[in-house]
Design a protein around this motif. Structure first.
Motif, PDB file in Angstrom:
ATOM      1  N   GLY A   1     -38.282 -10.158  36.930  1.00  0.00           N
ATOM      2  CA  GLY A   1     -37.453  -9.133  35.454  1.00  0.00           C
ATOM      3  C   GLY A   1     -35.773  -8.866  36.284  1.00  0.00           C
ATOM      4  N   GLU A   2     -36.010  -9.605  37.807  1.00  0.00           N
ATOM      5  CA  GLU A   2     -34.594  -9.255  38.851  1.00  0.00           C
ATOM      6  C   GLU A   2     -33.444 -10.568  38.810  1.00  0.00           C
ATOM      7  OE1 GLU A   2     -35.329  -7.627  42.808  1.00  0.00           O
ATOM      8  OE2 GLU A   2     -37.287  -6.581  41.508  1.00  0.00           O
ATOM      9  N   LEU A   3     -34.906 -11.457  38.251  1.00  0.00           N
ATOM     10  CA  LEU A   3     -33.624 -12.675  38.427  1.00  0.00           C
ATOM     11  C   LEU A   3     -32.681 -13.172  37.038  1.00  0.00           C
ATOM     12  CD1 LEU A   3     -37.594 -15.075  39.755  1.00  0.00           C
ATOM     13  CD2 LEU A   3     -35.366 -13.939  40.770  1.00  0.00           C
ATOM     14  N   GLU A   4     -31.882 -12.843  37.193  1.00  0.00           N
ATOM     15  CA  GLU A   4     -31.009 -12.971  36.302  1.00  0.00           C
ATOM     16  C   GLU A   4     -30.569 -14.749  35.933  1.00  0.00           C
ATOM     17  OE1 GLU A   4     -27.694 -11.921  38.687  1.00  0.00           O
ATOM     18  OE2 GLU A   4     -28.432 -10.009  38.829  1.00  0.00           O
ATOM     19  N   SER A   5     -30.356 -15.813  36.873  1.00  0.00           N
ATOM     20  CA  SER A   5     -30.374 -17.052  35.981  1.00  0.00           C
ATOM     21  C   SER A   5     -30.727 -18.334  35.586  1.00  0.00           C
ATOM     22  CB  SER A   5     -29.402 -18.475  37.296  1.00  0.00           C
ATOM     23  OG  SER A   5     -29.831 -17.842  38.286  1.00  0.00           O
TER      24      SER A   5
ATOM     25  N   GLY B   1     -24.972 -30.810  38.947  1.00  0.00           N
ATOM     26  CA  GLY B   1     -23.997 -29.711  39.682  1.00  0.00           C
ATOM     27  C   GLY B   1     -24.784 -28.547  39.000  1.00  0.00           C
ATOM     28  N   SER B   2     -26.507 -28.249  38.844  1.00  0.00           N
ATOM     29  CA  SER B   2     -27.422 -27.462  37.962  1.00  0.00           C
ATOM     30  C   SER B   2     -28.132 -26.569  39.675  1.00  0.00           C
ATOM     31  CB  SER B   2     -28.786 -28.227  37.865  1.00  0.00           C
ATOM     32  OG  SER B   2     -27.658 -28.207  36.457  1.00  0.00           O
ATOM     33  N   THR B   3     -28.662 -26.146  40.071  1.00  0.00           N
ATOM     34  CA  THR B   3     -29.196 -25.620  40.892  1.00  0.00           C
ATOM     35  C   THR B   3     -30.688 -25.641  41.267  1.00  0.00           C
ATOM     36  OG1 THR B   3     -26.844 -24.445  41.808  1.00  0.00           O
ATOM     37  CG2 THR B   3     -29.691 -24.046  42.895  1.00  0.00           C
ATOM     38  N   VAL B   4     -31.180 -26.053  41.783  1.00  0.00           N
ATOM     39  CA  VAL B   4     -32.793 -26.293  41.364  1.00  0.00           C
ATOM     40  C   VAL B   4     -33.396 -25.611  43.272  1.00  0.00           C
ATOM     41  CG1 VAL B   4     -34.903 -27.631  41.461  1.00  0.00           C
ATOM     42  CG2 VAL B   4     -33.066 -28.320  40.361  1.00  0.00           C
TER      43      VAL B   4
ATOM     44  N   GLY C   1     -27.279 -35.345  41.762  1.00  0.00           N
ATOM     45  CA  GLY C   1     -26.261 -34.598  41.804  1.00  0.00           C
ATOM     46  C   GLY C   1     -26.048 -33.080  41.492  1.00  0.00           C
ATOM     47  N   ALA C   2     -27.639 -33.196  41.262  1.00  0.00           N
ATOM     48  CA  ALA C   2     -27.995 -31.408  41.488  1.00  0.00           C
ATOM     49  C   ALA C   2     -27.844 -30.521  42.814  1.00  0.00           C
ATOM     50  CB  ALA C   2     -29.750 -30.867  40.923  1.00  0.00           C
ATOM     51  N   VAL C   3     -27.868 -29.519  43.246  1.00  0.00           N
ATOM     52  CA  VAL C   3     -27.343 -28.622  44.061  1.00  0.00           C
ATOM     53  C   VAL C   3     -29.218 -27.866  44.573  1.00  0.00           C
ATOM     54  CG1 VAL C   3     -27.759 -26.670  45.559  1.00  0.00           C
ATOM     55  CG2 VAL C   3     -25.193 -27.927  44.115  1.00  0.00           C
ATOM     56  N   LEU C   4     -30.262 -28.504  45.737  1.00  0.00           N
ATOM     57  CA  LEU C   4     -31.219 -27.754  46.275  1.00  0.00           C
ATOM     58  C   LEU C   4     -30.864 -26.779  47.191  1.00  0.00           C
ATOM     59  CD1 LEU C   4     -34.463 -28.306  47.337  1.00  0.00           C
ATOM     60  CD2 LEU C   4     -33.045 -29.995  49.083  1.00  0.00           C
ATOM     61  N   GLN C   5     -31.693 -25.454  46.705  1.00  0.00           N
ATOM     62  CA  GLN C   5     -31.797 -24.685  46.849  1.00  0.00           C
ATOM     63  C   GLN C   5     -33.149 -23.880  47.748  1.00  0.00           C
ATOM     64  OE1 GLN C   5     -31.636 -20.649  44.913  1.00  0.00           O
ATOM     65  NE2 GLN C   5     -31.512 -19.124  46.780  1.00  0.00           N
ATOM     66  N   THR C   6     -33.140 -23.818  49.273  1.00  0.00           N
ATOM     67  CA  THR C   6     -34.574 -24.292  50.336  1.00  0.00           C
ATOM     68  C   THR C   6     -34.835 -22.712  50.286  1.00  0.00           C
ATOM     69  OG1 THR C   6     -33.561 -24.067  52.389  1.00  0.00           O
ATOM     70  CG2 THR C   6     -33.967 -26.321  50.725  1.00  0.00           C
ATOM     71  N   VAL C   7     -35.525 -21.822  49.296  1.00  0.00           N
ATOM     72  CA  VAL C   7     -35.910 -20.312  49.660  1.00  0.00           C
ATOM     73  C   VAL C   7     -36.539 -20.093  50.477  1.00  0.00           C
ATOM     74  CG1 VAL C   7     -36.735 -18.709  48.299  1.00  0.00           C
ATOM     75  CG2 VAL C   7     -35.708 -20.320  47.367  1.00  0.00           C
ATOM     76  N   ASN C   8     -35.777 -19.305  51.561  1.00  0.00           N
ATOM     77  CA  ASN C   8     -36.706 -18.639  52.415  1.00  0.00           C
ATOM     78  C   ASN C   8     -37.937 -17.821  52.408  1.00  0.00           C
ATOM     79  OD1 ASN C   8     -37.668 -17.373  54.717  1.00  0.00           O
ATOM     80  ND2 ASN C   8     -35.104 -16.541  55.505  1.00  0.00           N
ATOM     81  N   VAL C   9     -38.382 -18.657  51.953  1.00  0.00           N
ATOM     82  CA  VAL C   9     -40.091 -17.461  51.722  1.00  0.00           C
ATOM     83  C   VAL C   9     -40.595 -16.217  52.772  1.00  0.00           C
ATOM     84  CG1 VAL C   9     -41.177 -19.908  50.516  1.00  0.00           C
ATOM     85  CG2 VAL C   9     -41.433 -18.804  52.734  1.00  0.00           C
ATOM     86  N   ARG C  10     -40.167 -16.421  54.000  1.00  0.00           N
ATOM     87  CA  ARG C  10     -40.187 -15.209  54.480  1.00  0.00           C
ATOM     88  C   ARG C  10     -39.065 -13.996  54.407  1.00  0.00           C
ATOM     89  NH1 ARG C  10     -41.643 -18.443  59.830  1.00  0.00           N
ATOM     90  NH2 ARG C  10     -42.969 -19.908  59.098  1.00  0.00           N
ATOM     91  N   LEU C  11     -38.563 -14.425  54.113  1.00  0.00           N
ATOM     92  CA  LEU C  11     -37.879 -12.749  53.521  1.00  0.00           C
ATOM     93  C   LEU C  11     -38.094 -11.852  52.475  1.00  0.00           C
ATOM     94  CD1 LEU C  11     -34.245 -14.660  52.276  1.00  0.00           C
ATOM     95  CD2 LEU C  11     -34.566 -13.495  54.800  1.00  0.00           C
ATOM     96  N   SER C  12     -37.739 -10.619  52.503  1.00  0.00           N
ATOM     97  CA  SER C  12     -38.697  -9.693  51.406  1.00  0.00           C
ATOM     98  C   SER C  12     -38.272  -9.924  50.368  1.00  0.00           C
ATOM     99  CB  SER C  12     -37.524  -8.153  51.984  1.00  0.00           C
ATOM    100  OG  SER C  12     -36.333  -8.015  51.052  1.00  0.00           O
ATOM    101  N   PRO C  13     -39.017  -9.797  49.182  1.00  0.00           N
ATOM    102  CA  PRO C  13     -39.013 -10.083  48.037  1.00  0.00           C
ATOM    103  C   PRO C  13     -37.442  -9.640  47.969  1.00  0.00           C
ATOM    104  CG  PRO C  13     -41.366  -8.770  48.173  1.00  0.00           C
ATOM    105  CD  PRO C  13     -40.067  -8.824  48.908  1.00  0.00           C
TER     106      PRO C  13
ATOM    107  N   ASN D   1     -31.003 -15.329  43.122  1.00  0.00           N
ATOM    108  CA  ASN D   1     -29.523 -14.807  41.701  1.00  0.00           C
ATOM    109  C   ASN D   1     -28.386 -15.634  42.062  1.00  0.00           C
ATOM    110  OD1 ASN D   1     -31.259 -13.425  40.151  1.00  0.00           O
ATOM    111  ND2 ASN D   1     -31.245 -11.315  40.657  1.00  0.00           N
ATOM    112  N   HIS D   2     -27.847 -15.029  43.773  1.00  0.00           N
ATOM    113  CA  HIS D   2     -26.782 -15.757  44.614  1.00  0.00           C
ATOM    114  C   HIS D   2     -25.950 -16.963  44.070  1.00  0.00           C
ATOM    115  CE1 HIS D   2     -23.943 -15.754  47.795  1.00  0.00           C
ATOM    116  NE2 HIS D   2     -23.310 -14.821  46.689  1.00  0.00           N
TER     117      HIS D   2
END
Length: 558
Positions: free
Chosen positions: A133-137, A67-70, A91-103, A111-112
């Motif tokens: 400083g904006e990363l919440e989780s 259930g964790s998100t990595v 059983g965890a969730v893979l989040q693939t982060v779009n590195v071309r988005l704005s910061p 966070n979402h």
């Protein structure tokens, strides 16, 4: 009446459709096959299996659990392939982060998605440093450090470095069984309006997408195929829709895989040559860039098969690729569809068609994959005629479509209104069942009471020998409602640069033969230095319309 549900023996294995089962065949049949990173690092499938286990063990020590998100921020690499397997298999969730988005957008998506652990390549440390400083989780950071990555000052408290973490873990891990409908991946769409929307896919969906995609790609008599003898290299970012699901298909087939790291045109072409790459996929703008880089001028590309997606395949680009011996064809899908929905593979008997007709078929949106229920409908969700002329919105059902958007019930309800997923694409279907996308709903142009396909006009303009890239947009017009405007990037090597009037006359010739309506001939043509694109290489028509309107306003004021 009750369903005649099968009875199972107590000891029978139910075999849930889990990503871990995709590794059975390559580990048993092709354990010594190569997986290559940038031409510098090589390992085997046997080593891949061990590293997948080591990655899971290392993440478990850092607190990852069911259930964790990595989240992962990396270039296209063997490490990303390991994450495709290890994280969901836990059983965890893979989040693939779009590195071309704005910061700011990157911070929003992390966070979402409620990511707790972030694996980040050294190249992206300035971004993480800026938004930390904006990363919440996120509570744990792991550094990915290529030997040649540039060092930079940071204050990020890394819990470990990727390779050190794997070295300290065991080469075996007990991956459990669980419900096949468990979420495996999350990533975020890159629309041109609003915040990115999160889509998600289960183990069952990814396994079915892999099996069906593999069957579809292996089905042609010859050409436009992906088989066990191929050498695979993605040129679609691995953060974007699982690189179209192709790394999973390539792994099941046990083929040699080549991961290029950061996209550098000369390196990509060199890998095609040196590693014998025979199968890739990318957006049209990337292939255009590769064909025009200096390294490609002398390389034999005649064994290379390439799927073009993320937008229409212009006939001009397809012809240029075929002239180099590339077996090119279009594919269609979207972030919400995992993504494969259709492929423009030539049907048996197509070899007797003339080259121009074969070219036209390769550039169509294609035939739906097995299990894809694809319709084109009017505003009342009624089917329109399959005559190649009538058009409507593409709506679909398939076993691998996202069931909604993360934490966005209103958009999810709109996506699935009427029980079909709404693509927002306008298309026609001909008598032979070939799909042809003509526009996005938001991009369609109505001029003089007639619908004008911006994609068709782009394809026609792309065939002019002096055109490198083109985008057609609609602008408001008091007399005609809207008018098509062509924005053209010239080919730099042409002795006589193409002019705006040349483009108008080129399109007018198609109108005079009845190929297109006279309302489709752009009265305004602008030569531009470049075309704005989204983070995944698609034409950003919203931004292009805004830029054109601003430029027109400036010109009228001067």
């Amino acid at each position: 009446m009750q369903d005649a549900v099968l009875e199972s023996m107590p000891a029978a294995y139910a075999y849930p459709l889990l990503i871990k089962h995709l590794l059975h065949t390559p580990l048993s049949q092709t354990p010594d096959q190569e997986i290559v990173y940038r031409g510098d690092e090589r390992m085997t499938y046997r080593t891949l299996g061990e590293r997948v286990a080591r990655l899971a063990g290392g993440l478990a020590k850092l607190g990852a659990q069911h259930g964790s998100t990595v989240a992962v921020m990396d270039w296209d690499s063997h490490r990303y392939l390991e994450a495709y397997f290890a994280i969901p298999m836990m059983g965890a969730v893979l989040q693939t982060v779009n590195v071309r988005l704005s910061p700011a957008e990157i911070a929003y998506t992390i966070n979402h998605a409620d990511a707790q652990i972030l694996l980040v390549h050294r190249d992206f440390l300035p971004v993480i440093e800026a938004i930390r400083g904006e990363l919440e989780s996120v509570h744990t950071f792991v550094l990915i450090d290529d030997m040649d990555a540039e060092a930079c000052a940071h204050t990020i408290p890394f819990a470990d470095e990727y390779e050190s973490m794997l070295a300290a873990s065991e080469p075996a891990y007990d991956f459990p069984d669980f419900d096949e409908n468990t979420r495996a991946t999350t990533f975020y769409t890159t629309g041109t309006t609003g915040l990115p929307k999160g889509v998600y896919f289960s183990h069952r969906q990814l396994v079915l997408h892999t099996i069906t995609g593999m069957a579809a790609l292996a089905s042609p008599v010859s050409g436009q195929r992906f088989h066990r003898g191929d050498v695979y290299m993605p040129i679609t970012p691995m953060f974007h829709v699982h690189a179209w699901g192709m790394p999973y298909i390539a792994t099941v087939l046990g083929v040699k895989q080549v991961y290029p790291g950061r996209y550098v045109p000369e390196r990509l072409v060199k890998l095609v040559r040196d590693e014998g790459v025979t199968f890739s996929h990318c957006v049209g703008t990337i292939l255009h860039m590769l064909l025009n880089c200096s390294e490609a001028k002398t390389v034999d590309l005649s064994r290379w098969k390439v799927i073009i997606g993320g937008g229409a395949l212009p006939q001009g680009l397809a012809r240029a690729a075929l002239d180099r011996g590339i077996d090119i064809f279009a594919g269609y899908g979207m972030s919400e569809t995992c993504p494969l929905l259709s492929l423009a593979q030539l049907q048996p008997g197509s070899e007797t068609l003339d080259p121009d007709e074969q070219l036209r078929l390769r550039c169509k949106t294609g035939l739906p994959l097995p299990l894809v229920d694809l319709r084109i409908v009017n505003e009342d969700m009624q089917n329109v005629a399959h005559d190649g002329r009538a058009s409507g919105e593409v709506v679909v059902r398939a076993p691998w479509l996202t069931q909604g958007y993360v934490k966005n019930p209103e958009a999810s309800a709109q996506l699935w209104e009427g029980g079909y997923l709404h693509t927002q694409d306008i298309a026609s279907i001909d008598a032979k069942s070939y799909l042809q996308i003509t526009d996005r709903i938001k991009d369609v142009i109505k001029s003089g009471g007639e619908w004008v396909s911006s994609l068709e006009i782009e394809s026609l303009i792309s065939q002019h020998p002096g055109v490198a890239e083109v985008a057609v947009i609609g602008i408001k017009d008091d007399k005609w409602g809207e008018r098509p405007v062509a924005l053209v990037v010239r080919k730099p090597e042409c002795a006589v640069p193409v002019s705006e009037d040349d483009i108008r006359q080129h399109v007018l010739a198609f109108s005079e033969t009845g190929r297109i309506s006279k309302y489709a001939v752009p009265q305004i043509v602008k030569i531009v230095d470049q075309l704005d694109k989204t983070s995944v290489g698609k034409l950003n028509k919203k931004r292009l319309r805004e830029q054109f309107a601003a430029r027109a306003q400036e010109e009228s004021a001067s």
